[in-house]
Design a protein around this motif. Structure first.
Motif, PDB file in Angstrom:
ATOM      1  N   GLY A   1       0.820  -1.210   0.000  1.00  0.00           N
ATOM      2  CA  GLY A   1       0.000   0.000   0.000  1.00  0.00           C
ATOM      3  C   GLY A   1       0.847   1.250   0.000  1.00  0.00           C
ATOM      4  N   GLU A   2       0.252   2.352  -0.430  1.00  0.00           N
ATOM      5  CA  GLU A   2       1.005   3.609  -0.538  1.00  0.00           C
ATOM      6  C   GLU A   2       1.494   4.109   0.810  1.00  0.00           C
ATOM      7  N   GLU A   3       0.648   4.015   1.832  1.00  0.00           N
ATOM      8  CA  GLU A   3       0.991   4.656   3.107  1.00  0.00           C
ATOM      9  C   GLU A   3       1.768   3.758   4.054  1.00  0.00           C
ATOM     10  N   HIS A   4       1.496   2.466   4.032  1.00  0.00           N
ATOM     11  CA  HIS A   4       2.131   1.572   5.013  1.00  0.00           C
ATOM     12  C   HIS A   4       3.107   0.577   4.387  1.00  0.00           C
TER      13      HIS A   4
ATOM     14  N   ILE B   1      -2.666  -1.385  -3.124  1.00  0.00           N
ATOM     15  CA  ILE B   1      -3.698  -0.473  -2.599  1.00  0.00           C
ATOM     16  C   ILE B   1      -3.250   0.980  -2.616  1.00  0.00           C
ATOM     17  N   ASP B   2      -4.141   1.840  -3.082  1.00  0.00           N
ATOM     18  CA  ASP B   2      -4.010   3.279  -2.863  1.00  0.00           C
ATOM     19  C   ASP B   2      -5.238   3.690  -2.050  1.00  0.00           C
ATOM     20  N   PRO B   3      -5.061   4.021  -0.771  1.00  0.00           N
ATOM     21  CA  PRO B   3      -6.255   4.257   0.058  1.00  0.00           C
ATOM     22  C   PRO B   3      -7.056   5.464  -0.396  1.00  0.00           C
ATOM     23  N   ILE B   4      -6.351   6.519  -0.817  1.00  0.00           N
ATOM     24  CA  ILE B   4      -7.037   7.678  -1.397  1.00  0.00           C
ATOM     25  C   ILE B   4      -6.217   8.145  -2.596  1.00  0.00           C
ATOM     26  N   ASP B   5      -6.754   7.900  -3.779  1.00  0.00           N
ATOM     27  CA  ASP B   5      -6.145   8.427  -4.997  1.00  0.00           C
ATOM     28  C   ASP B   5      -6.823   9.760  -5.294  1.00  0.00           C
ATOM     29  N   GLY B   6      -6.015  10.814  -5.372  1.00  0.00           N
ATOM     30  CA  GLY B   6      -6.603  12.152  -5.526  1.00  0.00           C
ATOM     31  C   GLY B   6      -6.631  12.899  -4.207  1.00  0.00           C
ATOM     32  N   THR B   7      -5.615  12.685  -3.387  1.00  0.00           N
ATOM     33  CA  THR B   7      -5.573  13.366  -2.088  1.00  0.00           C
ATOM     34  C   THR B   7      -5.621  14.893  -2.252  1.00  0.00           C
ATOM     35  N   SER B   8      -5.000  15.405  -3.317  1.00  0.00           N
ATOM     36  CA  SER B   8      -5.027  16.860  -3.541  1.00  0.00           C
ATOM     37  C   SER B   8      -6.456  17.354  -3.735  1.00  0.00           C
TER      38      SER B   8
HETATM   39 CA    CA Z   1      -2.886   8.035  -2.502  1.00  0.00          CA
END
Ligand code: CA
Ligand code: IPD
Ligand code: CA
Length: 264
Positions: free
Chosen positions: A73-76, A90-97
């Motif tokens: 995953g992107e964050e962990h 996994i990308d938990p939130i794509d489009g964080t901006s």
């Molecule tokens: Ca992301």
């Protein structure tokens, strides 16, 4: 088709959809209330506890239900069984901006990737739009529960194109070619992030060109869904590899011409 029929993709898809429900339950309240702490990663990109906590829920559920599989995953980062041929990406939130500015174009991306075949199943859930897309090889591709497929447009002059521009295109020397392609198209817009690729999978857009500098978790679920919907998803050189740092989705018919026109 997958060359390793040791799992039932219908079961994996069903699990991924349940995991997407759990992810939405974490992410959406943060978005609706806009209550999170914004910080910057080493690469200066934005991150919030909504990103981290959403990934935690996803990873916990995968580890519980598929303890033999790998996870990335992107964050962990990496978790699970690194020796497995199956990896959840996994990308938990794509489009964080978008998320942090209140723009509803963001989604959780969940993919199952085989070490030889690449991404074979994907779920993309965008609860604020709302919208959800999913697909698995041998099963089909769906948008909000309805079967979907790519368009049949075969001329650039009739094509709708969406581009996510960034400085990576300047650094690669490709900006002029990218502009020229948009000028040749019937219509050019920028729908951004996962969304432009899902519009290709639905047949609403014919070409989606992403920023340069992508990571595997930006691409894995997108590639699985676009391919099962009948399209192609490669890097900007035409290579099918979700680990490359660029991504182009098309309806298939236009793909080779797009790749050729972006050569510098
Ligand atoms: Ca992301
Ligand atoms: C971003 C999105 C976007 C791409 C950026 C990525 P994030 O992901 O995938 O489409 O152009 O390069 O960083 O950071 O919002 O998950
Ligand atoms: Ca992303």
């Amino acid at each position: 088709m997958t060359s390793a029929p040791d799992i039932n993709l219908a079961d994996e898809l069903s699990l991924a959809i349940r995991i997407a429900d759990a992810a939405d339950a974490v992410s959406l309240p943060y978005f609706e209330r806009q209550n999170f702490t914004l910080s910057r990663k080493a690469d200066h990109s934005e991150v919030t506890e909504a990103d981290r906590n959403t990934e935690t829920v996803i990873v916990d559920l995968i580890a519980k239900h598929r303890p033999d599989h790998a996870i990335y995953g992107e964050e962990h980062g990496h978790a699970g069984n690194a020796a497995s041929p199956w990896k959840w990406v996994i990308d938990p939130i794509d489009g964080t901006s978008n998320f942090v500015r209140g723009v509803p174009v963001w989604a959780t991306l969940i993919a199952l990737v085989h070490d030889v075949d690449g991404p074979v199943m994907g779920v993309i859930s965008a609860p604020a739009l709302p919208g959800r897309w999913w697909a698995a090889q041998g099963i089909g591709a769906f948008a909000n529960g309805r079967p979907m497929k790519v368009s049949e447009v075969s001329n650039i002059s009739e094509a709708q194109i969406s581009v996510t521009f960034n400085s990576g295109w300047d650094q690669s020397g490709g900006t002029q070619a990218l502009l020229a392609l948009q000028q040749r198209a019937y219509r050019a817009r920028g729908y951004g992030d996962f969304w432009q690729h899902m519009l290709v999978a639905e047949g609403a857009v014919d070409i989606a060109i992403d920023a340069i500098g992508l990571a595997p978790y930006d691409n894995a679920a997108v590639q699985a869904i676009v391919e099962v919907a009948g399209g192609r998803h490669t890097d900007r050189f035409g290579v099918r590899d979700y680990e490359q740092n660029s991504a182009i989705s098309t309806n298939g018919r236009l793909h080779d011409e797009v790749i050729t026109s972006l050569k510098v």
